[in-house]
Design an enzyme around this catalytic site. Sequence first.
Site, short mmCIF file in Angstrom:
data_model
loop_
_atom_site.label_atom_id
_atom_site.label_comp_id
_atom_site.label_asym_id
_atom_site.label_seq_id
_atom_site.Cartn_x
_atom_site.Cartn_y
_atom_site.Cartn_z
N ALA A 135 0.82 -1.19 0.09
CA ALA A 135 0.05 -0.09 0.19
C ALA A 135 0.77 1.21 -0.05
O ALA A 135 0.31 2.37 0.32
CB ALA A 135 -0.91 0.01 1.21
N VAL A 136 2.17 1.21 -0.23
CA VAL A 136 2.93 2.22 -0.39
C VAL A 136 2.59 3.45 -1.54
O VAL A 136 2.55 4.45 -1.48
CB VAL A 136 4.46 2.07 -0.39
CG1 VAL A 136 4.56 1.54 -1.82
CG2 VAL A 136 5.29 3.22 -0.15
N SER B 239 0.66 0.93 -7.32
CA SER B 239 -0.38 0.77 -8.31
C SER B 239 -0.54 2.45 -8.71
O SER B 239 -0.78 2.56 -9.95
CB SER B 239 -1.60 0.12 -8.04
OG SER B 239 -1.30 -0.93 -7.50
N GLU C 70 0.82 -6.20 -10.69
CA GLU C 70 1.10 -7.34 -10.00
C GLU C 70 -0.34 -8.32 -10.19
O GLU C 70 -1.42 -7.57 -9.89
CB GLU C 70 1.20 -7.01 -8.47
CG GLU C 70 1.95 -7.99 -7.78
CD GLU C 70 2.15 -7.41 -6.31
OE1 GLU C 70 1.34 -6.58 -5.64
OE2 GLU C 70 3.20 -7.71 -5.65
N GLN D 290 4.27 -18.62 -2.06
CA GLN D 290 5.32 -18.13 -2.52
C GLN D 290 5.72 -18.81 -3.87
O GLN D 290 6.29 -18.10 -4.86
CB GLN D 290 6.35 -18.06 -1.81
CG GLN D 290 6.55 -17.33 -0.50
CD GLN D 290 6.10 -15.81 -0.95
OE1 GLN D 290 5.34 -15.04 -0.18
NE2 GLN D 290 6.83 -15.15 -1.91
N ARG E 2 6.68 -5.09 -8.94
CA ARG E 2 7.51 -6.17 -8.08
C ARG E 2 7.95 -6.91 -9.25
O ARG E 2 7.76 -7.03 -10.32
CB ARG E 2 6.64 -6.71 -7.09
CG ARG E 2 6.12 -5.77 -5.87
CD ARG E 2 5.99 -6.54 -4.47
NE ARG E 2 5.84 -5.77 -3.32
CZ ARG E 2 4.83 -5.62 -2.83
NH1 ARG E 2 3.64 -6.33 -3.38
NH2 ARG E 2 4.38 -4.73 -1.95
N LEU F 252 -3.08 1.64 3.38
CA LEU F 252 -3.51 0.24 3.40
C LEU F 252 -5.33 0.24 4.15
O LEU F 252 -6.09 -0.25 3.27
CB LEU F 252 -2.73 -0.59 4.42
CG LEU F 252 -3.13 -2.14 4.25
CD1 LEU F 252 -1.92 -3.06 4.49
CD2 LEU F 252 -4.14 -2.62 5.75
N ARG G 164 -7.45 1.67 1.52
CA ARG G 164 -7.71 0.98 0.33
C ARG G 164 -8.80 0.02 0.78
O ARG G 164 -9.69 -0.30 0.12
CB ARG G 164 -6.63 0.49 -0.33
CG ARG G 164 -6.58 -0.47 -1.50
CD ARG G 164 -5.51 -1.19 -1.93
NE ARG G 164 -4.87 -2.00 -1.01
CZ ARG G 164 -3.33 -2.27 -1.30
NH1 ARG G 164 -2.88 -1.92 -2.34
NH2 ARG G 164 -2.69 -2.68 -0.47
N1 LIG Z 1 1.02 9.36 -2.89
C1 LIG Z 1 -0.32 9.07 -2.59
N2 LIG Z 1 -1.06 10.10 -2.11
C2 LIG Z 1 -2.25 9.80 -1.70
N3 LIG Z 1 -2.86 8.50 -1.62
C3 LIG Z 1 -2.17 7.43 -2.14
C4 LIG Z 1 -0.82 7.67 -2.62
N4 LIG Z 1 -0.39 6.38 -3.12
C5 LIG Z 1 -1.34 5.76 -2.77
N5 LIG Z 1 -2.34 6.23 -2.25
C6 LIG Z 1 -3.72 5.61 -1.87
O1 LIG Z 1 -3.27 4.45 -1.02
C7 LIG Z 1 -4.00 3.47 -1.13
C8 LIG Z 1 -2.98 2.27 -1.80
O2 LIG Z 1 -2.37 2.86 -2.94
P1 LIG Z 1 -2.04 1.68 -3.89
O3 LIG Z 1 -1.59 2.37 -5.10
O4 LIG Z 1 -3.13 0.53 -4.33
O5 LIG Z 1 -0.71 0.78 -3.25
P2 LIG Z 1 0.11 -0.47 -3.76
O6 LIG Z 1 -0.23 -0.82 -5.11
O7 LIG Z 1 1.44 -0.08 -3.53
O8 LIG Z 1 -0.41 -1.55 -2.78
C9 LIG Z 1 -4.98 3.61 -2.34
O9 LIG Z 1 -6.23 3.78 -1.68
C10 LIG Z 1 -4.44 4.89 -2.96
O10 LIG Z 1 -5.53 5.59 -3.50
N1 LIG Z 2 3.11 -13.23 1.31
C1 LIG Z 2 3.25 -12.72 0.31
N2 LIG Z 2 2.22 -11.60 0.18
C2 LIG Z 2 2.47 -11.02 -0.97
C3 LIG Z 2 3.60 -11.16 -1.86
N3 LIG Z 2 3.65 -10.31 -2.81
C4 LIG Z 2 2.53 -9.58 -2.51
N4 LIG Z 2 1.81 -9.92 -1.56
C5 LIG Z 2 0.67 -9.37 -0.75
C6 LIG Z 2 0.96 -7.98 -0.10
C7 LIG Z 2 -0.42 -7.43 -0.37
O1 LIG Z 2 -1.47 -7.88 0.89
C8 LIG Z 2 -0.92 -7.93 -1.43
C9 LIG Z 2 -0.61 -7.01 -2.92
O2 LIG Z 2 0.59 -6.19 -2.66
P1 LIG Z 2 0.42 -4.50 -2.69
O3 LIG Z 2 1.76 -3.93 -2.08
O4 LIG Z 2 0.59 -4.60 -4.37
O5 LIG Z 2 -0.68 -4.26 -2.32
O6 LIG Z 2 -0.37 -9.35 -2.03
C10 LIG Z 2 4.51 -12.37 -1.64
O7 LIG Z 2 5.39 -12.41 -2.38
N5 LIG Z 2 4.21 -12.93 -0.42
#
Ligand SMILES: Nc1ncnc2c1ncn2[C@@H]1O[C@H](COP(=O)(O)OP(=O)(O)O)[C@@H](O)[C@H]1O
Ligand SMILES: Nc1nc2c(ncn2[C@H]2C[C@H](O)[C@@H](COP(=O)(O)O)O2)c(=O)[nH]1
Length: 275
Positions: A40-41, A44, A62, A104, A135, A196, A199
């Site tokens: 959730a950083v 996407s 991903e 995994q 990733r 997180l 979302r």
């Molecule tokens: N830079 C940002 N500023 C504000 N909200 C963000 C930002 N990046 C992500 N979000 C929000 O945080 C949540 C997680 O983002 P997402 O892109 O799905 O993360 P990831 O793909 O790394 O898991 C979403 O609800 C998105 O709208």
């Molecule tokens: N156990 C693992 N979990 C994983 C791996 N790659 C992703 N993930 C999980 C983490 C999140 O819940 C979700 C999607 O990841 P985002 O960071 O894109 O939100 O899937 C893994 O290799 N192992």
Amino acid sequence: MRPLLPLRLRRAAAAGLPRCFGMARRGGPAWRLSIEGNIAVGKSTFLRVLGKTFPEWQMATEPVAKWQKVQASSTREQTSSSPNFGNLLQMVYQEPSRWSYTFQTYSCMSRLKAQLEPLSEKLLKTRDPVQIFERSVYSDRYIFAKNLFELGHLTEIEWTIYQDLHTFLLQEFGDRTALHGFLYLQATPEKCLERLHRRGRPEEKAIQLEYLEQLHTQHENWLVKKTTKVHFENLRNAPVLVLNVNHDFEDDPAEQEELMRKVSSVDTSSFLLFM
Ligand SMILES: Nc1ncnc2c1ncn2[C@@H]1O[C@H](COP(=O)(O)OP(=O)(O)O)[C@@H](O)[C@H]1O
Ligand SMILES: Nc1nc2c(ncn2[C@H]2C[C@H](O)[C@@H](COP(=O)(O)O)O2)c(=O)[nH]1
């Protein structure tokens, strides 16, 4: 000792390759980069901004939906009636010791498939082709699998078999899975937890700050401090662009522009050393 550049790359370098993305590169394979970062950083979200800025680039997201609904891939046409074997993402969070090895193996295979996808017709026609992966097979091992092993969710024997399989597959596929560098989206675990929650993915409801802190440390050790032991020569010195994404850039065009400027000024000539 650093391997010598392959002949075609030395020729390309001698011919004066452009130094950054966006400057025309005549022919040749695509630059291949992976976006890395904690759950959730904003990977996407960042990918969507990249896609708008560089519509000619090929993006591989991903395959989370596949993990949420595991189906046999033997049939080419998957219909809504194809058997659904379960939500593996939910299963791994509910019973990590039971499902981590399965997860995994599956996530590694799906990332490998993504990295082996051929270039699209559109990308083949592009003068400066770039492929971006959300990733990679490397984060699969050096972030998630490693962390699950350290938490005791993968046993010694599972971790050994996973690593053996991972090394074997990557050696077999060689250059086809190689990446030129990484874009590391860095934010505090607290910020990731906040996003997180925003979302609201049901499977992730029980994730605690501690888990995000562990994953943050794995990212820092691998991509910043470089203390994680990696097993692939080309990975050891791969360039990493660290982008601080603590700032909420989603609705901030100026911040998005600044991030895109940093990406487009990546010095691609440094990639040549790591192929
Ligand atoms: N830079 C940002 N500023 C504000 N909200 C963000 C930002 N990046 C992500 N979000 C929000 O945080 C949540 C997680 O983002 P997402 O892109 O799905 O993360 P990831 O793909 O790394 O898991 C979403 O609800 C998105 O709208
Ligand atoms: N156990 C693992 N979990 C994983 C791996 N790659 C992703 N993930 C999980 C983490 C999140 O819940 C979700 C999607 O990841 P985002 O960071 O894109 O939100 O899937 C893994 O290799 N192992």
